[in-house]
Design a protein around this motif. Sequence first.
Motif, short mmCIF file in Angstrom:
data_model
loop_
_atom_site.label_atom_id
_atom_site.label_comp_id
_atom_site.label_asym_id
_atom_site.label_seq_id
_atom_site.Cartn_x
_atom_site.Cartn_y
_atom_site.Cartn_z
N UNK A 1 0.86 -1.18 0.00
CA UNK A 1 0.00 0.00 0.00
C UNK A 1 0.90 1.23 0.00
N UNK A 2 0.74 2.07 -1.00
CA UNK A 2 1.56 3.29 -1.06
C UNK A 2 1.05 4.31 -0.05
N UNK A 3 1.93 5.19 0.37
CA UNK A 3 1.53 6.27 1.28
C UNK A 3 0.46 7.14 0.63
N UNK A 4 0.60 7.36 -0.66
CA UNK A 4 -0.36 8.19 -1.39
C UNK A 4 -1.76 7.56 -1.34
N UNK A 5 -1.82 6.25 -1.59
CA UNK A 5 -3.10 5.54 -1.54
C UNK A 5 -3.67 5.57 -0.12
N UNK A 6 -2.82 5.29 0.85
CA UNK A 6 -3.26 5.25 2.25
C UNK A 6 -3.83 6.61 2.68
N UNK A 7 -3.13 7.68 2.37
CA UNK A 7 -3.60 9.02 2.74
C UNK A 7 -4.90 9.38 2.02
N UNK A 8 -4.99 9.00 0.76
CA UNK A 8 -6.20 9.28 -0.03
C UNK A 8 -7.40 8.54 0.55
N UNK A 9 -7.23 7.25 0.85
CA UNK A 9 -8.34 6.44 1.36
C UNK A 9 -8.71 6.81 2.79
N UNK A 10 -7.73 7.21 3.59
CA UNK A 10 -7.99 7.52 4.99
C UNK A 10 -8.35 8.99 5.22
N UNK A 11 -8.69 9.70 4.17
CA UNK A 11 -9.13 11.09 4.32
C UNK A 11 -10.30 11.12 5.30
N UNK A 12 -10.22 11.96 6.35
CA UNK A 12 -11.28 11.94 7.37
C UNK A 12 -12.65 12.39 6.87
N UNK A 13 -12.69 13.14 5.80
CA UNK A 13 -13.98 13.62 5.28
C UNK A 13 -14.46 12.75 4.12
N UNK A 14 -13.55 12.36 3.24
CA UNK A 14 -13.95 11.69 1.99
C UNK A 14 -13.61 10.21 1.93
N UNK A 15 -13.02 9.66 2.97
CA UNK A 15 -12.60 8.26 2.96
C UNK A 15 -13.74 7.28 2.69
N UNK A 16 -14.89 7.51 3.29
CA UNK A 16 -16.02 6.58 3.11
C UNK A 16 -16.53 6.58 1.68
N UNK A 17 -16.70 7.75 1.08
CA UNK A 17 -17.20 7.81 -0.30
C UNK A 17 -16.16 7.25 -1.26
N UNK A 18 -14.89 7.45 -0.96
CA UNK A 18 -13.83 6.89 -1.80
C UNK A 18 -13.82 5.37 -1.70
N UNK A 19 -14.11 4.83 -0.52
CA UNK A 19 -14.22 3.37 -0.38
C UNK A 19 -15.31 2.81 -1.28
N UNK A 20 -16.44 3.49 -1.31
CA UNK A 20 -17.54 3.07 -2.19
C UNK A 20 -17.11 3.17 -3.65
N UNK A 21 -16.40 4.23 -3.99
CA UNK A 21 -15.92 4.40 -5.37
C UNK A 21 -15.01 3.24 -5.78
N UNK A 22 -14.16 2.78 -4.86
CA UNK A 22 -13.29 1.64 -5.16
C UNK A 22 -14.09 0.37 -5.41
N UNK A 23 -15.11 0.15 -4.59
CA UNK A 23 -15.95 -1.05 -4.76
C UNK A 23 -16.69 -1.01 -6.08
N UNK A 24 -17.23 0.14 -6.42
CA UNK A 24 -17.94 0.28 -7.70
C UNK A 24 -16.99 0.02 -8.87
N UNK A 25 -15.77 0.55 -8.76
CA UNK A 25 -14.79 0.37 -9.84
C UNK A 25 -14.42 -1.11 -10.01
N UNK A 26 -14.33 -1.85 -8.92
CA UNK A 26 -14.01 -3.28 -9.03
C UNK A 26 -15.18 -4.04 -9.64
N UNK A 27 -16.37 -3.76 -9.17
CA UNK A 27 -17.54 -4.49 -9.64
C UNK A 27 -17.87 -4.20 -11.10
N UNK A 28 -17.81 -2.93 -11.47
CA UNK A 28 -18.23 -2.53 -12.81
C UNK A 28 -17.08 -2.25 -13.76
N UNK A 29 -15.86 -2.32 -13.24
CA UNK A 29 -14.66 -2.18 -14.05
C UNK A 29 -14.67 -1.09 -15.02
#
Length: 113
Positions: free
Chosen positions: A85-113
């Motif tokens: 896990x890169x520091x850039x990815x970790x910081x992006x995903x663990x953003x205190x305001x946007x981390x949850x919506x970004x998690x959903x974005x990752x799941x959607x990207x995996x499912x719908x490619x």
Amino acid sequence: MEKDRVVESYAWVYGWKVKDGKCAPPAKNHPLPEFAQKRIDWVSDAIQNRMLTFRGAFKMLLEIDDEKELKKEWDFGASSDYMPVSDEYRNWLNDPILGDIRSVALMIAVIYG
């Protein structure tokens, strides 16, 4: 600047469009950052090669706090190298305001490619 980050993050989840009469998922219309897309590609390849389930993929994408355990689990069943896990990815995903919506974005990207 803050508003742009929020709008961009929500577009990754809600940015569905219709192109040529077909549904186009958000990641096709609003590309995720390259470091996030690389990790998505890594788990997607593992899913396609039947090394990883969706649940396992989401764990590798989202449950990144204990990287030692992630690598241990990856090495147990995978036939490819673990992607740290890169520091850039970790910081992006663990953003205190946007981390949850970004998690959903990752799941959607995996499912719908």
